[in-house]
Design a protein around this motif. Structure first.
Motif, short mmCIF file in Angstrom:
data_model
loop_
_atom_site.label_atom_id
_atom_site.label_comp_id
_atom_site.label_asym_id
_atom_site.label_seq_id
_atom_site.Cartn_x
_atom_site.Cartn_y
_atom_site.Cartn_z
N ASP A 1 0.32 -1.70 0.45
CA ASP A 1 0.04 -0.24 0.13
C ASP A 1 0.84 1.01 -0.06
OD1 ASP A 1 -2.68 -0.38 -0.32
OD2 ASP A 1 -2.96 0.16 2.10
N GLY A 2 2.15 1.19 -0.10
CA GLY A 2 2.90 1.92 -0.01
C GLY A 2 3.81 2.13 1.30
N GLU A 3 4.90 3.27 1.07
CA GLU A 3 6.01 3.28 2.09
C GLU A 3 5.83 3.67 3.70
OE1 GLU A 3 10.09 5.87 1.11
OE2 GLU A 3 8.47 7.47 2.22
N LEU A 4 6.42 2.46 4.20
CA LEU A 4 5.82 2.71 6.16
C LEU A 4 7.39 2.76 7.14
CD1 LEU A 4 2.89 0.66 6.21
CD2 LEU A 4 3.56 3.58 6.83
N LYS B 1 5.64 3.05 12.34
CA LYS B 1 5.21 2.49 11.73
C LYS B 1 4.56 1.25 11.54
CE LYS B 1 3.09 6.63 11.96
NZ LYS B 1 1.78 7.00 12.61
N LEU B 2 5.44 0.45 11.25
CA LEU B 2 5.10 -1.40 10.46
C LEU B 2 4.74 -1.53 12.19
CD1 LEU B 2 7.78 -1.41 7.68
CD2 LEU B 2 5.35 -2.17 8.20
N GLU C 1 15.42 2.55 3.35
CA GLU C 1 16.10 3.65 2.89
C GLU C 1 16.24 4.53 4.79
OE1 GLU C 1 16.53 7.24 0.27
OE2 GLU C 1 14.80 5.43 0.12
N LYS C 2 17.72 5.19 5.17
CA LYS C 2 16.98 5.47 6.54
C LYS C 2 17.35 6.76 5.63
CE LYS C 2 17.97 5.50 10.88
NZ LYS C 2 19.27 4.76 11.59
N ARG C 3 16.46 7.90 6.40
CA ARG C 3 16.51 9.53 6.58
C ARG C 3 15.67 10.04 7.59
NH1 ARG C 3 12.76 8.16 2.14
NH2 ARG C 3 10.37 9.03 2.32
N PHE D 1 12.87 4.16 6.12
CA PHE D 1 11.54 4.00 5.42
C PHE D 1 12.00 2.39 5.06
CE2 PHE D 1 11.78 8.20 6.39
CZ PHE D 1 9.99 8.49 6.51
N CYS D 2 10.63 1.13 4.19
CA CYS D 2 10.50 0.29 3.62
C CYS D 2 9.69 0.41 2.69
CB CYS D 2 10.44 -1.18 5.05
SG CYS D 2 11.22 -0.55 6.36
#
Lengths: 112, 112
Positions: free
Chosen positions: A29-32, A36-37, A64-66, A71-72
């Motif tokens: 459904d999109g990046e999380l 949040k996961l 990727e770490k921001r 974020f996965c």
DNA sequence: CCTATACTGAAGTACATGCTTCAGTATGAT
DNA sequence: ATCATACTGAAGCATGTACTTCAGTATAGG
């Protein structure tokens, strides 16, 4: 010797766990973020992190770490590779069954 | 709570082992006895029997004893069920990506 | 600088997995 | 009846998995 793709080991093993399948489903459904996961999951953040590492090593997700947040997201091509393995075998089995069936029908129309 | 199909646990776990995937692949070519399945595998007959039990419990194969020989075959519908889980997620992820991409294209045609 | 947030890693523990060997059962052949 | 064949089951063992807790690092905000 048959061809053997060891990356399928990791992918199937990753998907064998219901927590990890839920993670994959949600990421479709999109990046999380990791946090949040973890939110709806009934386990420690550390445990979620371990599941995510397994998914990432299998290639099914990338991250990727921001800043301080990771974020996965899913790699749909990796999902597709696993799906293809199954599809190829399934089609092979079905075709064999179809040929067998029409063979039985051709010789069956004389008796019984 | 999300829907959760525990039969997927067993199916994915069964397919995570390369020996068991090889067995499934060979059975897609047609029915084989336990002995014939074991022949090319570098392990005891007992170990092969254990792999076959796991595959059968997962629903991926079915077997039938005729005389003293047990014959195994794949259940292509069980293969299909696993394939479907992957396909549904993959399509969902791809559609999301497509929508995102066309959104970026629509606003991207003015600058850059 | 100080504190909260968002992970990340190491160690420990309980249980599951993938084998092994050896012994046993059921069936087919002589 | 005897013997070989084709599994089948139980026990044991080494390794892997899924958590836990606690301690640590890195970044954001005041």
């Amino acid at each position: 010797m048959l061809q053997y793709d060891s990356s399928l080991d990791a992918a199937f093993a990753a998907l064998a766990d219901p927590t990890r399948r839920e993670v994959v489903a949600r990421l479709c459904d999109g990046e999380l973020s990791v946090g949040k996961l973890a939110e709806p999951l009934d386990m420690s953040l550390s445990a979620v992190g371990q599941h995510l590492r397994i998914l990432e090593q299998s290639g099914l997700i990338v991250s990727e770490k921001r800043g301080r947040t990771r974020f996965c997201r899913v790699d749909h091509q990796a999902l597709s590779a696993v799906e293809s393995w199954l599809g190829e075998r399934r089609r092979h089995a079905e075709q064999r069954l179809d040929r067998l069936q029409s063979f039985v029908e051709r010789r069956g129309n004389s008796d019984d």
